[in-house]
Scaffold this motif. Structure first.
Motif, PDB file in Angstrom:
ATOM      1  N   VAL A 189       0.853  -1.197   0.000  1.00  0.00           N
ATOM      2  CA  VAL A 189       0.000   0.000   0.000  1.00  0.00           C
ATOM      3  C   VAL A 189       0.884   1.241   0.000  1.00  0.00           C
ATOM      4  O   VAL A 189       0.660   2.184  -0.775  1.00  0.00           O
ATOM      5  N   ILE A 190       1.907   1.241   0.844  1.00  0.00           N
ATOM      6  CA  ILE A 190       2.835   2.379   0.898  1.00  0.00           C
ATOM      7  C   ILE A 190       3.520   2.557  -0.453  1.00  0.00           C
ATOM      8  O   ILE A 190       3.603   3.668  -0.979  1.00  0.00           O
ATOM      9  N   GLN A 191       3.995   1.460  -1.028  1.00  0.00           N
ATOM     10  CA  GLN A 191       4.668   1.540  -2.320  1.00  0.00           C
ATOM     11  C   GLN A 191       3.748   2.070  -3.418  1.00  0.00           C
ATOM     12  O   GLN A 191       4.171   2.880  -4.247  1.00  0.00           O
ATOM     13  N   MET A 192       2.512   1.624  -3.436  1.00  0.00           N
ATOM     14  CA  MET A 192       1.581   2.079  -4.468  1.00  0.00           C
ATOM     15  C   MET A 192       1.253   3.563  -4.302  1.00  0.00           C
ATOM     16  O   MET A 192       1.109   4.279  -5.282  1.00  0.00           O
ATOM     17  N   ARG A 193       1.168   4.024  -3.073  1.00  0.00           N
ATOM     18  CA  ARG A 193       0.941   5.460  -2.846  1.00  0.00           C
ATOM     19  C   ARG A 193       2.143   6.258  -3.338  1.00  0.00           C
ATOM     20  O   ARG A 193       1.989   7.307  -3.953  1.00  0.00           O
ATOM     21  N   VAL A 194       3.337   5.746  -3.065  1.00  0.00           N
ATOM     22  CA  VAL A 194       4.554   6.389  -3.552  1.00  0.00           C
ATOM     23  C   VAL A 194       4.561   6.390  -5.080  1.00  0.00           C
ATOM     24  O   VAL A 194       4.902   7.389  -5.714  1.00  0.00           O
ATOM     25  N   PHE A 195       4.181   5.273  -5.675  1.00  0.00           N
ATOM     26  CA  PHE A 195       4.129   5.156  -7.137  1.00  0.00           C
ATOM     27  C   PHE A 195       3.188   6.197  -7.734  1.00  0.00           C
ATOM     28  O   PHE A 195       3.531   6.884  -8.698  1.00  0.00           O
TER      29      PHE A 195
ATOM     30  N   LEU B 109      10.381   4.883 -10.188  1.00  0.00           N
ATOM     31  CA  LEU B 109      11.708   4.876  -9.571  1.00  0.00           C
ATOM     32  C   LEU B 109      11.615   5.031  -8.054  1.00  0.00           C
ATOM     33  O   LEU B 109      12.314   4.330  -7.309  1.00  0.00           O
ATOM     34  N   ALA B 110      10.740   5.896  -7.592  1.00  0.00           N
ATOM     35  CA  ALA B 110      10.560   6.080  -6.145  1.00  0.00           C
ATOM     36  C   ALA B 110      10.030   4.805  -5.493  1.00  0.00           C
ATOM     37  O   ALA B 110      10.467   4.419  -4.405  1.00  0.00           O
ATOM     38  N   MET B 111       9.103   4.151  -6.169  1.00  0.00           N
ATOM     39  CA  MET B 111       8.563   2.890  -5.649  1.00  0.00           C
ATOM     40  C   MET B 111       9.663   1.833  -5.587  1.00  0.00           C
ATOM     41  O   MET B 111       9.785   1.093  -4.610  1.00  0.00           O
ATOM     42  N   TYR B 112      10.483   1.773  -6.610  1.00  0.00           N
ATOM     43  CA  TYR B 112      11.602   0.831  -6.667  1.00  0.00           C
ATOM     44  C   TYR B 112      12.609   1.119  -5.543  1.00  0.00           C
ATOM     45  O   TYR B 112      13.103   0.196  -4.897  1.00  0.00           O
TER      46      TYR B 112
END
Length: 135
Positions: free
Chosen positions: A98-104, A110-113
């Motif tokens: 969930v955190i990664q998808m919000r960052v995406f 790149l931010a998600m990665y």
């Protein structure tokens, strides 16, 4: 959270790839994981539902965030026996997704990665080395 799970409900000893192989393995697997678990499912979801779902980003995030933990717990374990560790791993991976998808959605791929690589650095690389002396 995975370190706490590992301290109380130990994961298998060989769960981490150690240095020096880890230097190439984790960045590579991170790109693959982001594409397989986040980018492709998001693209497919948007392709199928289009504008109907585009206006509901939190719904997209929750649906896509469930893909990786579902795979890890129900397919990755190869067992139909779900134990406490599996439930905790599902929750941890779901929350992180969930955190990664919000960052995406806010900052891009790149931010998600980079988030994933940060996780890999702490969980697989640092803790993966330390845990061998503890467990």
């Amino acid at each position: 959270m995975p370190v706490l799970i590992d301290l109380f409900i130990t994961f298998p000893k060989d769960i981490n790839i150690l240095f020096p192989e880890s230097i190439l393995f984790y960045p590579t697997i991170g790109v693959l994981a982001e594409i397989i678990f986040h980018l492709l499912p998001t693209t497919l979801l948007l392709f199928i539902f289009g504008f109907k779902i585009r206006n509901h980003p939190m719904l997209i995030i929750i649906i896509i965030a469930a893909v990786e933990p579902f795979f890890q717990v129900f397919i990755g374990t190869g067992s139909s026996n779900i134990v406490l560790r599996d439930v905790l791993v599902f929750l941890e991976v779901f929350i992180f997704s969930v955190i990664q998808m919000r960052v995406f959605f806010k900052y891009g791929f790149l931010a998600m990665y980079i988030c994933r690589i940060g996780f890999y650095l702490t969980w697989h690389f640092l803790w993966g080395t330390i845990r061998l002396g503890i467990i």
